[in-house]
Design a protein around this motif. Structure first.
Motif, PDB file in Angstrom:
ATOM      1  N   ILE A  24     -21.768  53.501 -35.918  1.00  0.00           N
ATOM      2  CA  ILE A  24     -22.488  52.736 -36.941  1.00  0.00           C
ATOM      3  C   ILE A  24     -23.858  53.356 -37.205  1.00  0.00           C
ATOM      4  N   LEU A  25     -24.569  53.680 -36.131  1.00  0.00           N
ATOM      5  CA  LEU A  25     -25.896  54.279 -36.303  1.00  0.00           C
ATOM      6  C   LEU A  25     -25.804  55.639 -36.990  1.00  0.00           C
ATOM      7  N   GLY A  26     -24.788  56.424 -36.606  1.00  0.00           N
ATOM      8  CA  GLY A  26     -24.609  57.723 -37.250  1.00  0.00           C
ATOM      9  C   GLY A  26     -24.279  57.583 -38.727  1.00  0.00           C
ATOM     10  N   GLY A  27     -23.398  56.618 -39.045  1.00  0.00           N
ATOM     11  CA  GLY A  27     -23.058  56.392 -40.447  1.00  0.00           C
ATOM     12  C   GLY A  27     -24.251  55.923 -41.262  1.00  0.00           C
ATOM     13  N   LEU A  28     -25.052  55.030 -40.672  1.00  0.00           N
ATOM     14  CA  LEU A  28     -26.252  54.556 -41.370  1.00  0.00           C
ATOM     15  C   LEU A  28     -27.278  55.677 -41.531  1.00  0.00           C
ATOM     16  N   ALA A  29     -27.355  56.551 -40.519  1.00  0.00           N
ATOM     17  CA  ALA A  29     -28.301  57.669 -40.599  1.00  0.00           C
ATOM     18  C   ALA A  29     -27.952  58.619 -41.739  1.00  0.00           C
ATOM     19  N   ILE A  30     -26.683  58.647 -42.112  1.00  0.00           N
ATOM     20  CA  ILE A  30     -26.259  59.501 -43.228  1.00  0.00           C
ATOM     21  C   ILE A  30     -26.327  58.746 -44.555  1.00  0.00           C
ATOM     22  N   SER A  31     -25.782  57.526 -44.571  1.00  0.00           N
ATOM     23  CA  SER A  31     -25.612  56.810 -45.838  1.00  0.00           C
ATOM     24  C   SER A  31     -26.917  56.243 -46.392  1.00  0.00           C
ATOM     25  N   LEU A  32     -27.774  55.716 -45.524  1.00  0.00           N
ATOM     26  CA  LEU A  32     -29.003  55.102 -46.038  1.00  0.00           C
ATOM     27  C   LEU A  32     -29.953  56.120 -46.672  1.00  0.00           C
ATOM     28  N   PRO A  33     -30.241  57.258 -46.012  1.00  0.00           N
ATOM     29  CA  PRO A  33     -31.077  58.257 -46.693  1.00  0.00           C
ATOM     30  C   PRO A  33     -30.436  58.791 -47.975  1.00  0.00           C
ATOM     31  N   ALA A  34     -29.099  58.961 -47.949  1.00  0.00           N
ATOM     32  CA  ALA A  34     -28.420  59.447 -49.153  1.00  0.00           C
ATOM     33  C   ALA A  34     -28.540  58.431 -50.286  1.00  0.00           C
ATOM     34  N   THR A  35     -28.399  57.148 -49.957  1.00  0.00           N
ATOM     35  CA  THR A  35     -28.540  56.105 -50.976  1.00  0.00           C
ATOM     36  C   THR A  35     -29.968  56.046 -51.506  1.00  0.00           C
ATOM     37  N   TRP A  36     -30.921  56.158 -50.594  1.00  0.00           N
ATOM     38  CA  TRP A  36     -32.332  56.135 -51.011  1.00  0.00           C
ATOM     39  C   TRP A  36     -32.643  57.308 -51.931  1.00  0.00           C
ATOM     40  N   TYR A  37     -32.144  58.493 -51.582  1.00  0.00           N
ATOM     41  CA  TYR A  37     -32.411  59.678 -52.405  1.00  0.00           C
ATOM     42  C   TYR A  37     -31.749  59.543 -53.775  1.00  0.00           C
ATOM     43  N   ALA A  38     -30.485  59.086 -53.780  1.00  0.00           N
ATOM     44  CA  ALA A  38     -29.781  58.936 -55.054  1.00  0.00           C
ATOM     45  C   ALA A  38     -30.458  57.881 -55.925  1.00  0.00           C
ATOM     46  N   LEU A  59     -18.342  52.789 -47.034  1.00  0.00           N
ATOM     47  CA  LEU A  59     -17.331  53.845 -47.011  1.00  0.00           C
ATOM     48  C   LEU A  59     -17.686  54.974 -46.054  1.00  0.00           C
ATOM     49  N   ILE A  60     -18.945  55.089 -45.700  1.00  0.00           N
ATOM     50  CA  ILE A  60     -19.365  56.099 -44.726  1.00  0.00           C
ATOM     51  C   ILE A  60     -19.418  55.512 -43.321  1.00  0.00           C
ATOM     52  N   VAL A  61     -19.923  54.290 -43.205  1.00  0.00           N
ATOM     53  CA  VAL A  61     -20.130  53.685 -41.885  1.00  0.00           C
ATOM     54  C   VAL A  61     -18.802  53.335 -41.211  1.00  0.00           C
ATOM     55  N   VAL A  62     -17.863  52.783 -41.967  1.00  0.00           N
ATOM     56  CA  VAL A  62     -16.602  52.332 -41.360  1.00  0.00           C
ATOM     57  C   VAL A  62     -15.829  53.482 -40.708  1.00  0.00           C
ATOM     58  N   PRO A  63     -15.637  54.634 -41.376  1.00  0.00           N
ATOM     59  CA  PRO A  63     -14.928  55.728 -40.696  1.00  0.00           C
ATOM     60  C   PRO A  63     -15.657  56.247 -39.455  1.00  0.00           C
ATOM     61  N   THR A  64     -16.983  56.386 -39.535  1.00  0.00           N
ATOM     62  CA  THR A  64     -17.713  56.870 -38.360  1.00  0.00           C
ATOM     63  C   THR A  64     -17.637  55.872 -37.212  1.00  0.00           C
ATOM     64  N   TYR A  65     -17.655  54.594 -37.538  1.00  0.00           N
ATOM     65  CA  TYR A  65     -17.510  53.552 -36.511  1.00  0.00           C
ATOM     66  C   TYR A  65     -16.138  53.631 -35.839  1.00  0.00           C
ATOM     67  N   ALA A  66     -15.083  53.737 -36.644  1.00  0.00           N
ATOM     68  CA  ALA A  66     -13.727  53.746 -36.101  1.00  0.00           C
ATOM     69  C   ALA A  66     -13.460  54.998 -35.272  1.00  0.00           C
ATOM     70  N   VAL A  67     -13.870  56.148 -35.791  1.00  0.00           N
ATOM     71  CA  VAL A  67     -13.589  57.414 -35.104  1.00  0.00           C
ATOM     72  C   VAL A  67     -14.343  57.505 -33.784  1.00  0.00           C
ATOM     73  N   GLN A  68     -15.628  57.166 -33.798  1.00  0.00           N
ATOM     74  CA  GLN A  68     -16.432  57.319 -32.590  1.00  0.00           C
ATOM     75  C   GLN A  68     -16.057  56.304 -31.517  1.00  0.00           C
ATOM     76  N   SER A  69     -15.720  55.085 -31.909  1.00  0.00           N
ATOM     77  CA  SER A  69     -15.318  54.093 -30.907  1.00  0.00           C
ATOM     78  C   SER A  69     -14.009  54.500 -30.238  1.00  0.00           C
ATOM     79  N   GLU A  70     -13.059  54.994 -31.028  1.00  0.00           N
ATOM     80  CA  GLU A  70     -11.797  55.452 -30.438  1.00  0.00           C
ATOM     81  C   GLU A  70     -12.028  56.676 -29.554  1.00  0.00           C
ATOM     82  N   ARG A  71     -12.893  57.561 -29.989  1.00  0.00           N
ATOM     83  CA  ARG A  71     -13.176  58.777 -29.220  1.00  0.00           C
ATOM     84  C   ARG A  71     -13.766  58.437 -27.854  1.00  0.00           C
TER      85      ARG A  71
END
Length: 215
Positions: A24-38, A59-71
C-alpha cells in the motif's frame, strides 16, 4: 505430514500484513506524486471528477498491495520449511540457477518475459498510456474536451493491444509448457529425503545406544 502451529499461523499472518502495508505504501508513493504532477501539469486531468482521480490511485495501489502481501506470505512459508522439504527447495533452486546460467542472453530475456508476462504487459500499457497522454496534452491546437477524447481513444487502442499481447504470450507459454511437459515427481523426492532422514536418525540412535549397552 506437518501441520502448521499457532505460532506459524500467527507468523504467516504478520508477514502477510507487513507485505500488505509495504504494498500500500509503495503504491501510494507512486500514485500520489503522479496524480499531483498530472493535476498540476495538465488542465484536462485537473478537470476530471475526483472519483476518476481516485480510481487511478486505486488501480496502482491494489496490485502492489496484493502482490507484496502474497510475496511476504510465500517467503515466510519457505522460511519455515525444514528437513526434506527444505532440501527439496534448495535442490530445486540450484537446478533453476544452473538452467538459468546455461541460457543465452536472448533466451534469458524471453524466459524472464514469459515468467513475468503480466508485469510486462501492465508495465508496457502504463508506459504507453503515459507517453500517449503526454503527446496529446502537448497539442496546443486542441481544446480540453478534444484532448480528453483523444486520450480516451488512445486508451481504448492500447487496451486492445494489451489484450492481444496477453493472448499471444499466454498461447506461447502453453506451447512451451506442452513441449517441456514432464511428470511431477516432487512428492516422491520429498518422501525419499524423509526416508533418508529417518534412516540417519535410527543409525544415530543405534550408535548412541551401543556405548550404553557396553557398560
Amino acid at each position: 505430514m506437518k501441520f502448521a502451529t499457532e505460532e506459524e499461523l500467527a507468523g504467516h499472518h504478520a508477514a502477510t500484513v507487513r507485505g500488505a502495508i509495504e504494498g500500500i505504501l509503495g503504491g501510494l508513493a507512486i500514485s500520489l506524486p503522479a496524480t499531483w504532477y498530472a493535476n498540476r501539469r495538465w488542465p484536462a486531468f485537473r478537470a476530471l471528477p475526483p472519483q476518476f482521480k481516485a480510481l487511478g490511485v486505486v488501480l496502482i495501489v491494489v496490485p502492489t498491495y496484493a502482490v507484496q502481501s502474497e510475496r511476504r506470505g510465500v517467503e515466510f512459508d519457505e522460511s519455515t520449511w525444514t528437513g526434506a522439504g527444505k532440501a527439496f527447495l534448495d535442490d530445486k533452486e540450484r537446478k533453476e540457477e544452473t538452467r538459468w546460467e546455461a541460457l543465452s542472453n536472448k533466451e534469458k530475456i524471453k524466459d524472464w518475459a514469459m515468467r513475468n508476462q503480466y508485469k510486462v504487459i501492465v508495465g508496457s500499457w502504463a508506459a504507453s498510456m503515459a507517453i500517449a497522454a503526454t503527446i496529446v496534452m502537448r497539442n496546443r491546437y486542441q481544446t480540453t474536451p478534444q484532448k480528453i477524447v483523444q486520450a480516451r481513444m488512445w486508451a481504448q487502442g492500447l487496451t486492445i493491444g494489451v489484450l492481444i499481447a496477453a493472448g499471444v504470450l499466454t498461447q506461447a507459454q502453453r506451447k512451451q509448457a506442452a513441449a517441456n511437459r514432464s511428470v511431477d515427481h516432487s512428492w516422491a523426492e520429498i518422501l525419499e529425503e524423509q526416508a533418508k532422514e529417518e534412516q540417519e536418525l535410527k543409525l544415530h540412535e543405534l550408535a548412541q545406544a551401543q556405548p550404553q549397552s557396553a557398560h
